[in-house]
Design an enzyme around this catalytic site. Structure first.
Site: not given
Ligand code: UGA
Length: 475
Positions: A55, A111, A177, A179, A181, A243, A295, A372
């Site tokens: 980094d 990004t 990927e 994943l 969080e 996504n 994301c 974020r």
């Molecule tokens: C998301 C994707 O789930 C991952 O597969 C992907 O790798 C990642 O983006 C990325 O592009 O790096 P993440 O941002 O960690 O992962 O979070 P999520 O678990 O997807 O949740 C996203 C948002 O949706 C959160 O604010 C959560 O509160 C909200 N959410 C999730 C809802 O409002 N309702 C739901 O039923 C599920």
């Protein structure tokens, strides 16, 4: 010699290749040690690879080398310390050292959304690939992991061609990927699929070797990890399509919440009922304050911008609607707050001056410290702008939240946040909030009024304890 695929798909075997460093397994580097790169670097050391994380941020690298994870991600601290001690893992700010070390270099930089529009800002990808390429002195594979607009891998290949002598034969591949969080360690060690975009047998073999630890772990646990080998464009698109689908699913249920609000239906029961249909499924069907994070919001915007450039903008026009439904949930919380506090809304929204509001939650979801594009923090800022005296508490996100929105008051725990509050807003579904005792909290507040913006509280329990309760999309 050829290695068969670990899954049962009728696909061609992958040629075994020798890492250019001469090591038995490819040595891997991860460029960018944020939420993505730090997790990958640590988990790949856990899988037995020799790993170097790079980094440009010297503070972050010093922390990681000292055994301190700069983010909150369950399980990561222990893996970091264990693998540093085992000597398989180290971190550096030296790009020449990174270039000399690796057989496979994973690009994991951010990004973000461009400041001047909806597209993705690729300046970190460009900077990291360029400086790496300029320092390479032998053959290597550069693999993009960052989420990017389709076409980026081809452009990265050209960049590499410009900055490395052709006789080195440096190649490019793309492997998105997935994943999440909060579950990142398990998502890296036990992914539900691996996708690679490659142009040559050598790149395919090298990338297979760089994932073999994942396949081997799966075999010991009697699991299979499906592997999808495809071209650059498809690999890039898989990520944004996934996504976009998740965002659409969340906005679909939040659109149903809006209809429930207009018709006195209950979206939580609706979601449960439709989710029993296996074709629909019950995951990502939680109505509430909507999606945030680094994301989903920026990815659906960048996807639209890229489709527009490609002349396919119409195909993704619905994602604009997905975005709008999502953002409307934030103003809905403001309306509910005004209703509960007996405040009328003017053209500029409600006037909440003279009220004290406790905000529980600042991160974009539980089990992370990431704020974020967090809906919770955006709502807290809206309440503040409407004149309320806002007191925030979050189990892990306090430092980041304070930096992002310094004008709010931040409290040391739930009790301090709610003391004297006219209204409590639960904006992130942390277990601490879900399990809080409404009776005990009721003794601390000035008025028993609660907005449950994540539909995560037991409404009957809170109502019995004398609280005026409002959920999202519920009567
Ligand atoms: C998301 C994707 O789930 C991952 O597969 C992907 O790798 C990642 O983006 C990325 O592009 O790096 P993440 O941002 O960690 O992962 O979070 P999520 O678990 O997807 O949740 C996203 C948002 O949706 C959160 O604010 C959560 O509160 C909200 N959410 C999730 C809802 O409002 N309702 C739901 O039923 C599920």
């Amino acid at each position: 010699m050829t290695i068969p695929y670990p899954n049962t798909q009728p696909v061609p075997a992958i040629a075994a290749v020798t890492p250019p460093s001469g090591a038995s397994r490819p040595r891997v580097t991860f460029l960018g040690t944020g939420y993505l790169g730090a997790t990958y670097a640590i988990c790949y050391a856990e899988l037995g690879y020799e790993v170097l994380g790079f980094d440009v941020d010297a503070d972050k690298i010093a922390k990681l080398n000292a055994g301190e994870v700069p983010i909150h991600e369950p399980g990561l601290d222990e893996l970091l310390r264990r693998n540093l001690a085992a000597g398989r893992l180290r971190f550096s700010t030296d790009i020449a050292e990174t270039a000399a070390f690796g057989d496979v270099h994973f690009i994991c930089v951010g990004t973000p959304q461009r400041a001047d529009g909806m597209g993705a800002d690729l300046s970190y990808v460009e900077a990291s690939v360029t400086s790496l390429a300029q320092h390479l002195t032998r053959k290597a594979l550069i693999v993009g992991k960052s989420t990017v607009p389709v076409g980026t891998a081809e452009w990265v290949e050209q960049l590499v061609g410009k900055h490395t002598p052709a006789d080195l034969g440096v190649e490019v591949a793309w492997s998105p990927e997935f994943l999440q969080e909060g579950f990142a360690v398990d998502d890296v060690l036990r992914p539900n699929r691996i996708v690679v975009g490659v142009k040559s047998e050598w790149a395919n073999g090298m990338l297979y070797a760089a994932h073999k630890g994942v396949f081997d772990l799966a075999a010991t646990e009697d699991r299979e990890v499906p592997l999808v080998v495809t071209d650059f464009a498809t690999a890039e698109l898989v990520k944004v399509a996934a996504n976009a689908f998740l965002a659409t699913k969340i906005s679909f249920i939040n659109a149903m919440a809006e209809v429930c609000e207009a018709s006195s239906g209950d979206v939580t029961q609706l979601a449960r009922a439709i989710g029993y249909d296996p074709r629909i499924g019950n995951r990502f069907l939680q109505a509430g304050l909507g999606f945030g994070g680094a994301c989903l919001p920026k990815d659906i915007r960048a996807f639209q911008a890229r489709a527009q450039e490609l002349g396919a903008g119409e195909a993704l026009r619905f994602l604009h609607e997905v975005d709008l439904i999502n953002l409307r949930r934030r103003t809905r919380v403001l309306q509910l707050a005004a209703d509960l506090l007996g405040r009328r809304s003017g053209p500029a929204g409600p006037d909440l001056s003279g009220t004290r509001i406790a905000v529980l939650g600042a991160t974009f979801k539980p089990n992370t410290d990431d704020v974020r594009d967090a809906p919770a923090l955006a709502v807290a800022a809206l309440l503040h702008k409407a004149g309320a005296d806002v007191h925030v508490y979050d189990p892990q996100g306090m430092d980041n939240a304070r930096r992002a929105v310094p004008e709010l008051s931040y409290e040391a725990d739930i009790a301090e946040a709610v003391t004297g509050a006219d209204l409590v807003c639960v904006l992130t579904e942390w277990a601490d909030f879900r399990n809080a005792d409404p009776g005990l909290l009721g003794d601390l507040v000035a008025g028993r009024r609660v907005v449950d913006a994540r539909n995560c509280l037991d409404s009957a329990l809170w109502t019995q304890a004398g609280w005026e309760y409002r959920g999202m999309g519920r009567p």
